[in-house]
Design a protein around this motif. Structure first.
Motif, PDB file in Angstrom:
ATOM      1  N   GLN A 106       0.640  -1.063  -0.207  1.00  0.00           N
ATOM      2  CA  GLN A 106       0.158  -0.215  -0.160  1.00  0.00           C
ATOM      3  C   GLN A 106       0.856   1.492   0.255  1.00  0.00           C
ATOM      4  OE1 GLN A 106      -2.882   1.114   3.276  1.00  0.00           O
ATOM      5  NE2 GLN A 106      -4.415   1.321   2.555  1.00  0.00           N
ATOM      6  N   ASN A 152      -4.356   3.816  -1.657  1.00  0.00           N
ATOM      7  CA  ASN A 152      -4.941   2.881  -1.566  1.00  0.00           C
ATOM      8  C   ASN A 152      -5.084   1.773  -2.725  1.00  0.00           C
ATOM      9  OD1 ASN A 152      -5.671   3.822   0.961  1.00  0.00           O
ATOM     10  ND2 ASN A 152      -7.090   5.070   0.417  1.00  0.00           N
ATOM     11  N   PHE A 195       0.962   7.872   2.648  1.00  0.00           N
ATOM     12  CA  PHE A 195       0.581   6.665   1.519  1.00  0.00           C
ATOM     13  C   PHE A 195       2.680   6.019   1.123  1.00  0.00           C
ATOM     14  CE2 PHE A 195      -2.745   8.191   1.155  1.00  0.00           C
ATOM     15  CZ  PHE A 195      -3.711   7.113   1.382  1.00  0.00           C
TER      16      PHE A 195
END
Length: 317
Positions: free
Chosen positions: A167, A261, A303
């Motif tokens: 991810q 995501n 992220f």
């Protein structure tokens, strides 16, 4: 070694031909490759070898070429990068000898490398950096100061190969010339071996090219879609580009909004994340827009794992 057809043309007519054939037969039977093959297949007798003389001759000739391989580009075998393999089986009491062409290790390696190259695209990044193919030991030992960063990169590659796409991506930050771009190219190359696609984009030139493509919406759309869908996306030297609101909000924003995501995005930069947010918050056209800089960073900061790349400046060496 000539082909059997060329050998036959050189033989004298009449009884001399039989003598030459017997000599060739004796040479083939004495060849270590034929001896080894017959040891695996004791059912083969001299008559079987003679009936299949052309196959056996081709087998010995091409195996001899491979033993002294001059390189795939100068392969002397009939089919480039292939050699003859013999197979034997007994059907209804009759011994049958077959031959087939098998790809050599050099051809397989070249095809693998070509396949890897098709999986990785670069925009304005030196192709030699992308496909230099340094070994893991070379990368680890080039600069001891960046060993921690290299170790983290190796760990990321290993985890991705074992578990699939992660991810989070990596945010490599450090001074000029410490090898951040090369480490990202190495990662793309290694993960391409596992079947993953990748794109690396040098941001300063990419942004300028985007501005020049404003009258080519289809080309911009294709580029954005490629970056959205690739398994691994690297923005190289982010923060060094001459940003404008359109690139920030409609290009970068669109790509990052889609990928978060879904697929990991990677970055190299001379700026830490706080400085990058300030960079995204200011454009020459609209001035300071802190909320828009924060909006972009909300699609980056959560992220990525920040990795500091220490080391000496290697540019110009």
């Amino acid at each position: 070694m000539e082909s059997l057809g060329e050998v036959l043309k050189s033989w004298p007519p009449g009884g001399g031909m039989n003598a030459q054939a017997d000599k060739l037969m004796s040479e083939l039977l004495a060849d270590p490759l034929v001896r080894q093959f017959r040891a695996k297949h004791p059912e083969l007798d001299n008559r079987d070898i003679k009936i299949n003389l052309n196959r056996v001759y081709q087998y010995v000739k091409e195996q001899s070429h491979c033993a002294a391989c001059p390189g795939i580009e100068r392969c002397p075998n009939d089919f480039e990068g292939h050699y003859t393999v013999l197979e034997c089986e007994t059907l209804n009491g009759s011994v049958q000898l077959y031959d087939r062409k098998a790809p050599c290790a050099k051809l397989t390696a070249r095809q693998t490398e070509q396949s890897i190259r098709t999986r990785v695209r670069s925009f304005y990044v030196d192709e030699s950096s992308l496909h230099r193919g340094f070994s893991a030991d070379d990368i680890m030992n080039t600069d001891p100061e960046r060993m921690l960063a290299v170790g983290r990169l190796f760990s990321y590659i290993k985890t991705t190969k074992e578990r699939g796409l992660q991810q989070k991506g990596l945010y490599l930050v450090g001074h000029f010339g410490t090898g951040k771009t090369f480490l990202m190219c190495y990662m793309l190359h290694e993960l391409a071996k596992a079947g993953l696609s990748g794109v690396i984009v040098y941001m300063p030139e990419f942004v300028e090219d985007l501005k020049a493509m404003l009258d080519q919406p289809s080309r911009i759309r294709e580029t954005v879609e490629l970056m959205k869908e690739t398994d691994l996306l690297v923005f190289d030297d982010i923060g060094a580009e001459n940003l404008n609101p359109w690139v920030r909000d409609h290009v970068m924003g669109t790509i990052l909004n889609y990928r978060m995501n879904r697929k990991p995005t990677f970055y190299t930069s001379n700026h830490d994340l706080e400085a990058l947010e300030r960079h995204f918050s200011f454009t020459n056209k609209d001035g300071d827009e802190a909320h828009k800089g924060q909006r972009v960073m909300d699609r980056i900061r959560p992220f990525v794992e920040k990795v500091w790349v220490n080391g000496n400046n290697k540019r110009g060496r």
